[in-house]
Design a protein around this motif. Sequence first.
Motif, PDB file in Angstrom:
ATOM      1  N   LEU A 152       0.828  -1.201   0.000  1.00 27.10           N
ATOM      2  CA  LEU A 152       0.000   0.000   0.000  1.00 27.10           C
ATOM      3  C   LEU A 152       0.864   1.253   0.000  1.00 27.10           C
ATOM      4  N   ARG A 153       2.092   1.138   0.507  1.00 17.07           N
ATOM      5  CA  ARG A 153       2.996   2.288   0.578  1.00 17.07           C
ATOM      6  C   ARG A 153       4.088   2.245  -0.486  1.00 17.07           C
ATOM      7  N   THR A 154       4.447   1.059  -0.947  1.00 19.57           N
ATOM      8  CA  THR A 154       5.560   0.925  -1.892  1.00 19.57           C
ATOM      9  C   THR A 154       5.098   0.636  -3.310  1.00 19.57           C
ATOM     10  N   LYS A 155       3.805   0.489  -3.528  1.00 21.44           N
ATOM     11  CA  LYS A 155       3.229  -0.053  -4.755  1.00 21.44           C
ATOM     12  C   LYS A 155       3.670  -1.507  -4.919  1.00 21.44           C
ATOM     13  N   VAL A 156       3.122  -2.159  -5.917  1.00 18.72           N
ATOM     14  CA  VAL A 156       3.332  -3.605  -5.999  1.00 18.72           C
ATOM     15  C   VAL A 156       4.776  -3.973  -6.290  1.00 18.72           C
ATOM     16  N   ARG A 157       5.508  -3.084  -6.954  1.00 16.27           N
ATOM     17  CA  ARG A 157       6.935  -3.372  -7.189  1.00 16.27           C
ATOM     18  C   ARG A 157       7.689  -2.060  -7.387  1.00 16.27           C
ATOM     19  N   PRO A 158       8.997  -2.073  -7.179  1.00 17.21           N
ATOM     20  CA  PRO A 158       9.802  -0.862  -7.386  1.00 17.21           C
ATOM     21  C   PRO A 158      10.281  -0.737  -8.828  1.00 17.21           C
ATOM     22  N   LEU A 159      10.807   0.420  -9.150  1.00 17.76           N
ATOM     23  CA  LEU A 159      11.567   0.604 -10.391  1.00 17.76           C
ATOM     24  C   LEU A 159      13.029   0.374 -10.042  1.00 17.76           C
ATOM     25  N   VAL A 160      13.712  -0.468 -10.797  1.00 17.62           N
ATOM     26  CA  VAL A 160      15.104  -0.822 -10.493  1.00 17.62           C
ATOM     27  C   VAL A 160      15.985  -0.470 -11.685  1.00 17.62           C
ATOM     28  N   LEU A 161      16.975   0.386 -11.468  1.00 18.94           N
ATOM     29  CA  LEU A 161      17.944   0.692 -12.514  1.00 18.94           C
ATOM     30  C   LEU A 161      18.801  -0.543 -12.763  1.00 18.94           C
ATOM     31  N   ASP A 162      18.936  -0.939 -14.013  1.00 16.26           N
ATOM     32  CA  ASP A 162      19.644  -2.180 -14.349  1.00 16.26           C
ATOM     33  C   ASP A 162      21.042  -1.923 -14.910  1.00 16.26           C
ATOM     34  N   LEU A 163      21.717  -0.896 -14.374  1.00 14.01           N
ATOM     35  CA  LEU A 163      23.073  -0.575 -14.806  1.00 14.01           C
ATOM     36  C   LEU A 163      24.038  -0.707 -13.634  1.00 14.01           C
ATOM     37  N   PRO A 164      25.320  -0.959 -13.903  1.00 14.58           N
ATOM     38  CA  PRO A 164      26.311  -1.004 -12.826  1.00 14.58           C
ATOM     39  C   PRO A 164      26.413   0.336 -12.108  1.00 14.58           C
ATOM     40  N   ALA A 165      26.961   0.304 -10.919  1.00 16.08           N
ATOM     41  CA  ALA A 165      27.034   1.500 -10.077  1.00 16.08           C
ATOM     42  C   ALA A 165      27.857   2.610 -10.711  1.00 16.08           C
ATOM     43  N   ASP A 166      28.878   2.234 -11.494  1.00 17.07           N
ATOM     44  CA  ASP A 166      29.773   3.248 -12.050  1.00 17.07           C
ATOM     45  C   ASP A 166      29.434   3.619 -13.486  1.00 17.07           C
ATOM     46  N   ALA A 226      19.503   8.564 -18.776  1.00 13.74           N
ATOM     47  CA  ALA A 226      18.759   8.149 -19.966  1.00 13.74           C
ATOM     48  C   ALA A 226      18.050   6.817 -19.725  1.00 13.74           C
ATOM     49  N   ARG A 227      18.729   5.896 -19.068  1.00 13.73           N
ATOM     50  CA  ARG A 227      18.120   4.582 -18.804  1.00 13.73           C
ATOM     51  C   ARG A 227      16.971   4.701 -17.801  1.00 13.73           C
ATOM     52  N   LEU A 228      17.112   5.560 -16.806  1.00 18.19           N
ATOM     53  CA  LEU A 228      16.022   5.772 -15.853  1.00 18.19           C
ATOM     54  C   LEU A 228      14.779   6.294 -16.565  1.00 18.19           C
TER      55      LEU A 228
END
Length: 682
Positions: A293-307, A315-317
């Motif tokens: 109810l607070r987070t929605k059913v799933r998050p958006l996850v960036l699928d790129l390495p940290a660096d 752009a990917r976001l």
Amino acid sequence: MTTHEDNGPVDELLARSHRLGSDPRNTNYAGGNTSAKGTAKDPVTGGDVELLWVKGSGGDLGTLRAAGLAALRLDRLRALTEVYPGVEREDEMVAAFDYCLHGRGGAAPSIDTAMHGLVDAPHVDHLHPDSGIALACAADGEALTAECFGDRVVWVPWRRPGFQLGLDIAAIKAANPGAIGTILGGHGITAWGATSEECERNSLEIIRTAERFLAERGGPEPFGAVRAGFEALPEGERRARAAALAPVIRGLASTDRPQVGHFSEAEAVLDFLARAEHPRLARLGTSCPDHFLRTKVRPLVLDLPADAPLDEAVARLRELHAEYREEYRAYYERHADAASPPMRGADPAIVLVPGVGMFSFGKDKQTARVAGEFYVNAVNVMRGAEAVSSYAPIEEREKFRIEYWELEEAKLRRMPPPKPLATRVALVTGAGSGIGRATARRLVDEGACVVVADVNAEAAETVAKELGGPDRAVAVTVDVTSEEGIAAAFSTAALAFGGVDLVVNNAGISISKPLLETTTEDWDRQHGIMARGSFLVSREAARVMTEQGMGGDIVYISSKNGVFAGPNNIAYGAAKADQAHQVRLLAAELGEQGIRVNGVNPDGVVRGSGIFAGGWGAKRAAVYGVPEERLGEFYAQRTLLKREVLPEHVANAVFALTGGDLSHTTGLHIPVDAGVAAAFLR
């Protein structure tokens, strides 16, 4: 039943609730509910009546007060079983709770009221501990529950909270007299006891036993091996990247409606994002109703390495956000029917960036922060479930039935309307005193989150605390002549609230000298703080606001002296004239980005002013030949209205410019001087 002569059941219930709610291992913020049964005097007959006191809808156990309890007649509540129309119409029973209230009834009864009233025990706890939900969300949760607890705790298959679940648990308790509670599939735990102490003890036994079971029975690395390149960045680099990404992400998350942001670098989340299994698990979404109810059913996850390069990450976001919105709309359309409430918005509430952390969003700072805390709970649940089995949240259809439940919609309709500046983030310079302090207070009072910026660290901290602390205001020490300092202040705003929507250029000093006594150092210092400082702050504000794509407001606290030429005032008057023209120049330039730039021209603001207290007042009093303590009165008498101007009057003008009624106004200067004809704008 316990007799009620000295508020005993209520006092015991509140004390137990506070102890349970103060430990995040036991339940999440505003999650779960507790109850007690006892007797009280009927206000009509004077006879004893059996009552149920239960935490009301929307309350928090850790901070629960008596006013947050619903009080119901137990005989009437239990009589509802005789008119219960069945599970297909169980939602109708919530309205029936109102006919069971005792006296004024207290808080609104929650959906879990039936569970507490129908279970035959004087004290009942329903909680959402991570350890209990981990078992509840494991693929073989029923078998694991039996292995963990034997016959002391009984498994209850998933059922949406409501009257039928209350009947189910009541029947299970009756059929299992040796049991102390239940694990509710996909949901949490319920425990009971003959006394408040026993109930609390049973709740803690379930929670701590589950914790030990997961630790001892669980396998290593439940989230898989570390993925190269997805590890947490060093702290300084991590926070710098978070500050750079925050305005972009906030703008995306505000596509349907403006949101306030919160950034978390919780170790549990950083480790989760560094592991190989995080894409699969994040895709499965959260499970406990309180979570999604607070987070929605799933998050958006960036699928790129940290660096990954910053521009590539941005752009990917943007691509992932567009995909998320399409998927969310499809989710809604898969499950909605003619009776479903309209879709509330397709933007994510949680955005996860490997190596950096978690960005969470809500209608205010507390809501955004709590959403992030709930996702940490969700990570803990996934870890526990994967350690002993596999994570298996309730199916998507059931999530939709919770998220778009008419009872949840009714709860949203009962909420008060938002304040005019709700969701807006303001940064006020020179906010440690005088006009800046009054402006910060007015903006917070109208619903904004405020960054209190001042060169005096102690003053900034004091004001931020006065305004309510980190969910409403944060302090930052900044010298506005420093580009690095200003950038750091806006980074603080980004990490605290997600970005900035409203900037008030108020920082200033006053050097009052005749021309021949004004040194180049005087001139440079005066212009450095006000002309240069306003330019630097506005430039950084424009950068952040442009990245957010949400428009914005920049307000200059200029002065009557930017228009009116007074004696012995060359450095100050020229700097104020510079600020006044910056308003016009920036209004012309930034309009295409939806950024409005306006000014306020005060005069004679003596009371509470840091400038006047710092020597300016004495010098101006000497110029006009009046005692310094009567300078405010002197300024008032030379105005058309004969009224003294206070910091709050200037703050009122800032709100007038930014509160929504002047949405189509830019390039304007508002005089707040009680009427100085020589300073009329022409």
